[in-house]
Design a protein around this motif. Sequence first.
Motif, mmCIF file in Angstrom:
data_model
loop_
_atom_site.group_PDB
_atom_site.id
_atom_site.type_symbol
_atom_site.label_atom_id
_atom_site.label_comp_id
_atom_site.label_asym_id
_atom_site.label_seq_id
_atom_site.Cartn_x
_atom_site.Cartn_y
_atom_site.Cartn_z
ATOM 1 N N LEU A 151 0.835 -1.207 0.000
ATOM 2 C CA LEU A 151 0.000 0.000 0.000
ATOM 3 C C LEU A 151 0.870 1.257 0.000
ATOM 4 O O LEU A 151 0.540 2.273 0.635
ATOM 5 C CB LEU A 151 -0.914 -0.003 1.225
ATOM 6 N N ARG A 152 1.963 1.267 -0.711
ATOM 7 C CA ARG A 152 2.851 2.427 -0.762
ATOM 8 C C ARG A 152 2.181 3.587 -1.500
ATOM 9 O O ARG A 152 1.536 3.384 -2.538
ATOM 10 C CB ARG A 152 4.152 2.057 -1.470
ATOM 11 N N ASN A 153 2.383 4.789 -0.919
ATOM 12 C CA ASN A 153 1.952 6.029 -1.578
ATOM 13 C C ASN A 153 0.470 5.966 -1.967
ATOM 14 O O ASN A 153 0.099 6.142 -3.123
ATOM 15 C CB ASN A 153 2.817 6.312 -2.814
ATOM 16 N N ARG A 180 4.871 2.410 3.125
ATOM 17 C CA ARG A 180 5.795 3.531 2.950
ATOM 18 C C ARG A 180 5.137 4.682 2.182
ATOM 19 O O ARG A 180 4.281 4.462 1.324
ATOM 20 C CB ARG A 180 7.044 3.053 2.214
ATOM 21 N N TRP A 181 5.623 5.912 2.525
ATOM 22 C CA TRP A 181 5.245 7.137 1.815
ATOM 23 C C TRP A 181 3.731 7.372 1.861
ATOM 24 O O TRP A 181 3.083 7.618 0.864
ATOM 25 C CB TRP A 181 5.747 7.113 0.366
ATOM 26 N N LEU A 187 -0.579 9.489 15.572
ATOM 27 C CA LEU A 187 -1.779 8.763 15.995
ATOM 28 C C LEU A 187 -1.915 7.443 15.246
ATOM 29 O O LEU A 187 -2.238 6.400 15.836
ATOM 30 C CB LEU A 187 -3.018 9.636 15.775
ATOM 31 N N GLY A 188 -1.658 7.487 13.942
ATOM 32 C CA GLY A 188 -1.721 6.246 13.165
ATOM 33 C C GLY A 188 -0.684 5.232 13.617
ATOM 34 O O GLY A 188 -0.941 4.022 13.659
ATOM 35 N N GLY A 189 0.529 5.737 13.942
ATOM 36 C CA GLY A 189 1.573 4.820 14.429
ATOM 37 C C GLY A 189 1.179 4.162 15.737
ATOM 38 O O GLY A 189 1.415 2.960 15.952
ATOM 39 N N GLN A 204 7.021 -8.688 8.554
ATOM 40 C CA GLN A 204 7.795 -7.647 7.868
ATOM 41 C C GLN A 204 6.893 -6.433 7.690
ATOM 42 O O GLN A 204 5.789 -6.539 7.133
ATOM 43 C CB GLN A 204 8.291 -8.164 6.509
ATOM 44 N N LEU A 205 7.363 -5.279 8.157
ATOM 45 C CA LEU A 205 6.579 -4.046 8.119
ATOM 46 C C LEU A 205 7.488 -2.910 7.659
ATOM 47 O O LEU A 205 8.555 -2.682 8.216
ATOM 48 C CB LEU A 205 5.999 -3.758 9.518
ATOM 49 N N GLU A 206 7.050 -2.186 6.607
ATOM 50 C CA GLU A 206 7.794 -1.059 6.056
ATOM 51 C C GLU A 206 6.990 0.219 6.316
ATOM 52 O O GLU A 206 5.832 0.333 5.900
ATOM 53 C CB GLU A 206 8.026 -1.244 4.553
ATOM 54 N N LEU A 207 7.632 1.209 6.998
ATOM 55 C CA LEU A 207 6.924 2.434 7.401
ATOM 56 C C LEU A 207 7.729 3.702 7.102
ATOM 57 O O LEU A 207 7.525 4.736 7.753
ATOM 58 C CB LEU A 207 6.613 2.374 8.896
ATOM 59 N N ALA A 208 8.617 3.673 6.164
ATOM 60 C CA ALA A 208 9.425 4.859 5.856
ATOM 61 C C ALA A 208 8.545 5.954 5.242
ATOM 62 O O ALA A 208 7.642 5.676 4.450
ATOM 63 C CB ALA A 208 10.556 4.481 4.911
ATOM 64 N N GLY A 209 8.836 7.216 5.622
ATOM 65 C CA GLY A 209 8.149 8.353 5.021
ATOM 66 C C GLY A 209 6.728 8.529 5.496
ATOM 67 O O GLY A 209 5.850 8.891 4.699
ATOM 68 N N ASN A 210 6.431 8.294 6.812
ATOM 69 C CA ASN A 210 5.076 8.414 7.339
ATOM 70 C C ASN A 210 4.971 9.381 8.516
ATOM 71 O O ASN A 210 3.929 9.421 9.172
ATOM 72 C CB ASN A 210 4.569 7.041 7.771
#
Length: 671
Positions: A151-153, A180-181, A187-189, A204-210
């Motif tokens: 679900l990026r960007n 990501r992005w 709050l979401g985190g 595996q969880l990717e959360l860069a750029g949030n």
Amino acid sequence: MEDFRQTYLRLCKERGVEPQESVVVKLQECRSPRLDVSGLTLSADTCTLLGRAFQKDTFFSEVSLSDCMVGDEGAKVFLTGLFYNTTLKVLDLKGNNLKSSGAEALGKLLARNNSLTRLVLDWNALGVWDEAFAMFCEGLGSNSVLTHLDLRNNQINHHGMLALAQTLKRNSSLKVLDLRWNNIGLLGGRCLLEALQSNHGVEQLELAGNNIPSDTLKALEHVVGRNTDRQSTLKESHSRTQVLSKEIQNLKQEKGRQFQNLMVTIDRQREEMGQSNRSSSIQIGQLQEALNERKSAVNSLTAKLQMTEAALALSGQKNHSLAELIARLKVEKEQLMETQSREKKKAHEDSASREGKLLRDIQNLIDSNVQLKNKMEEVERKCKSQQQQLFELKQGLTNSTAELKLKLAQAEDRLEIEKRRFKQGLEDMDHLRQREVEHVNRHREESEKALQERIFKLEGQRLQLEEDLSKAKAACVAERTQAEEELSKARVQARQEEQEHVSSLEEKLRSVRTSLQEVQLHFSQQKQIISEQQAKNSQQTIETDCLRRRIEELQQELSGKDQEKVTEVSRVRLELQEQIGHLEAERIAQGGLKEKINALEREIKVLSSNHREALLDKDSEMSSLLEKLRLKEAEIKRMRDDEAQRATYLQNAILTYVQGSPLAQYSSSKK
């Protein structure tokens, strides 16, 4: 693949739509189960036809429609065709400007499709409309097959993250999530962190750029790492249970083989006993036949003796009549000299004929004696053949005893090998438990080191919080000591249970050995019975030799006087009757031996049933041991989860305290 292209062309003809040449070219060029039409601009009609073509099972397991400008309408009609598809595994819808209708269609697809495992949705706008994204999350929550979601960007804000977090609390199949992005924020985190506290499937969880704070990211990384550790421990426990089940199956197979070998040896012994009984019965029948033949010969001799006695009586009577005639002749001697001379001549002729008859009778007796001698020689040959058979039986018995000894030695060796294997398995289990405990200790020490480093940093920055941090450190030390005490207690309890289990197994091995000794005693008793039968057979051979000697004595005595013959015949009759009585007594004794053999067979059956019950008890004990191992593993997992929760609670408390401190408020007001 050709069928899919033909169905696409057929649907174009039915709808009266021109087939898109670029799609047809892609279908012609495709030779693998992956359809890639990325970069092509697909119209709504083309998407509708492709969706209808995908309604049935197709050749393709992976479809890529990235950057095709499908839009909401095209995605809606295309995704409706995939509701009941069972072959598609991977779907790529990158960069297709999917919005509210596309999110709703994706939610329906995930709720109904049971084959899709990977879904790529990056560079769309699914998070712009909260209600549509909530429907997408509802479909994701009811799905139990999807493992990878990209679900990026997608412009997902904290409201969308709240819906997704509620979905993650219910979904346990998702393993990889890429966010990501987006615009999740603090709050979401926090919502995501709270959801992952109850979700143990995301590895595996990717959360860069949030725009998520670093402490929240670290907490999320910690939770995801915990999930990966949990999955690895589950895999290890599954592999261990498989190994244990295989070892148990091998033990069961070996025990079944040992039981089958024991039953085979018992059947062989039964067959050998039956053969020995049959051979002894055959020998007894042969001896009975020989005795009957001898009895018939003796009866014939007695009949011949009676004939000779009658002939002798007749000759005596004739001699008496001749004496009377001589007296009469003397009275009438003077008157009838001529007649007397004639009568004398006649008497002489009669006596000569009688003497010839007597000589012939004597010759017949001599011939009968020769026949009896021949019969005695035949009986001697039969006795020799019986002795040879007895010698062969003795050799067979010795061979069978040697084989039984070898089999018993092999069984003892197998028992020792099983004992060694079981001890080795217990040692391996102990090593594995020690490794797990060491891993838990290392993990706890690493977490404590990380907390101490953070505490030292905060002490350097904020001197006013030293007392609170010292209190938290003391609490951590107390919890650490408590955890170490619990671990030591668990170790001691596990060792005690293992020692009790080893002692119970040794007692069972002793009982098995005692049962084997009892079987050996039964075998020795059977050997003694066989030796007694051999002794009885030797006694029978000795008695046959005595009978032969007695018959020779009778033959020698037959050449003597007639009166002595009569007495000897009567004595032989008495002896034969006595021998017949002895033989009948031996038959009765053999019947008793047969009853003993049947009793031994019943005892062997009882022993075999006891052995089977012992095997069933061992299987039940092994299952109980496996249950105990499972409970211990569950306790270890629970302890790990409790420690992880304590660490998270401490971290959250420290974060909340730091965020609520006046320095933090002053820094936020400055910003």
